[in-house]
Design a protein around this motif. Structure first.
Motif, PDB file in Angstrom:
ATOM      1  N   THR A  72       0.843  -1.186   0.000  1.00 21.36           N
ATOM      2  CA  THR A  72       0.000   0.000   0.000  1.00 21.36           C
ATOM      3  C   THR A  72       0.884   1.244   0.000  1.00 21.36           C
ATOM      4  OG1 THR A  72      -1.646  -1.232   1.242  1.00 21.36           O
ATOM      5  CG2 THR A  72      -1.856   1.161   1.233  1.00 21.36           C
ATOM      6  N   GLN A  73       0.577   2.164  -0.887  1.00 20.46           N
ATOM      7  CA  GLN A  73       1.314   3.418  -0.970  1.00 20.46           C
ATOM      8  C   GLN A  73       0.565   4.479  -0.172  1.00 20.46           C
ATOM      9  OE1 GLN A  73       4.363   3.568  -2.567  1.00 20.46           O
ATOM     10  NE2 GLN A  73       4.037   1.374  -2.683  1.00 20.46           N
ATOM     11  N   LYS A  74       1.310   5.358   0.478  1.00 15.91           N
ATOM     12  CA  LYS A  74       0.730   6.356   1.373  1.00 15.91           C
ATOM     13  C   LYS A  74      -0.295   7.250   0.667  1.00 15.91           C
ATOM     14  CE  LYS A  74       2.246   9.021   5.291  1.00 15.91           C
ATOM     15  NZ  LYS A  74       3.349   9.504   6.085  1.00 15.91           N
ATOM     16  N   ASP A  75       0.017   7.736  -0.528  1.00 14.69           N
ATOM     17  CA  ASP A  75      -0.916   8.620  -1.229  1.00 14.69           C
ATOM     18  C   ASP A  75      -2.189   7.902  -1.673  1.00 14.69           C
ATOM     19  OD1 ASP A  75       0.696  10.812  -0.869  1.00 14.69           O
ATOM     20  OD2 ASP A  75       1.633  10.686  -2.847  1.00 14.69           O
ATOM     21  N   ASP A  76      -2.114   6.592  -1.870  1.00 19.77           N
ATOM     22  CA  ASP A  76      -3.279   5.831  -2.325  1.00 19.77           C
ATOM     23  C   ASP A  76      -4.361   5.714  -1.264  1.00 19.77           C
ATOM     24  OD1 ASP A  76      -1.987   5.427  -4.722  1.00 19.77           O
ATOM     25  OD2 ASP A  76      -1.257   3.426  -4.182  1.00 19.77           O
ATOM     26  N   ILE A  77      -3.983   5.866  -0.007  1.00 20.88           N
ATOM     27  CA  ILE A  77      -4.981   5.661   1.051  1.00 20.88           C
ATOM     28  C   ILE A  77      -5.618   6.953   1.544  1.00 20.88           C
ATOM     29  CG2 ILE A  77      -3.927   3.506   1.793  1.00 20.88           C
ATOM     30  CD1 ILE A  77      -2.801   4.964   4.166  1.00 20.88           C
ATOM     31  N   LEU A  78      -5.153   8.087   1.052  1.00 21.27           N
ATOM     32  CA  LEU A  78      -5.750   9.359   1.461  1.00 21.27           C
ATOM     33  C   LEU A  78      -7.208   9.404   1.014  1.00 21.27           C
ATOM     34  CD1 LEU A  78      -2.865  11.823   0.532  1.00 21.27           C
ATOM     35  CD2 LEU A  78      -3.259  10.638   2.695  1.00 21.27           C
ATOM     36  N   GLY A  79      -8.069   9.967   1.846  1.00 22.75           N
ATOM     37  CA  GLY A  79      -9.478  10.089   1.488  1.00 22.75           C
ATOM     38  C   GLY A  79     -10.391   9.835   2.674  1.00 22.75           C
TER      39      GLY A  79
END
Length: 128
Positions: free
Chosen positions: A18-25
């Protein structure tokens, strides 16, 4: 040949984690008593708990970290769908705040934070 193997291995490792920016939201858990939301931003998360009528009963925020495929919330109030009678301040829940480590993964094109699988407390990422 060794270079191709090395590059393939690196690409594979980065594509599986999991990439950090992918989980923002925004993530939501809809229980029987409450609607619980997490807004995950770059360095902080905002946690809101509403009763079923949509009245805000708790709002707090703190920081989070990502380690492999786990998200770690610092100073998290784990309500687990308990009915909240009145609004709770961060001061009210101060002695109940915990460090919570949860698996985060994608299933059927949905990003999921699994807070407590035994109690079915699972947050789903809302699409924009």
């Amino acid at each position: 040949m060794k270079q191709i193997f090395f590059i393939t291995t690196i690409v594979f490792l980065f594509s599986c984690s999991t990439q950090k920016d992918d989980i923002l939201g925004k993530y939501v858990f809809e229980g029987t008593q409450t609607i619980d939301s997490l807004i995950i931003e770059k360095n902080i998360y905002v946690h809101k708990i509403f009763n079923k009528q949509g009245t805000l009963k708790y709002q707090g925020q703190s920081t989070w970290e990502l380690e492999k495929d786990r998200i770690i919330f610092l100073n998290f109030y784990n309500n687990e769908d308990s009915n909240l009678e009145e609004f709770l301040t961060e001061e009210d829940v101060k002695r109940f705040l915990i460090r919570l480590s949860c698996p985060i993964y994608t299933k059927e094109n949905k990003t999921i934070i699994e807070v407590n699988a035994d109690e079915n407390v699972i947050y789903y990422k809302k699409n924009k």
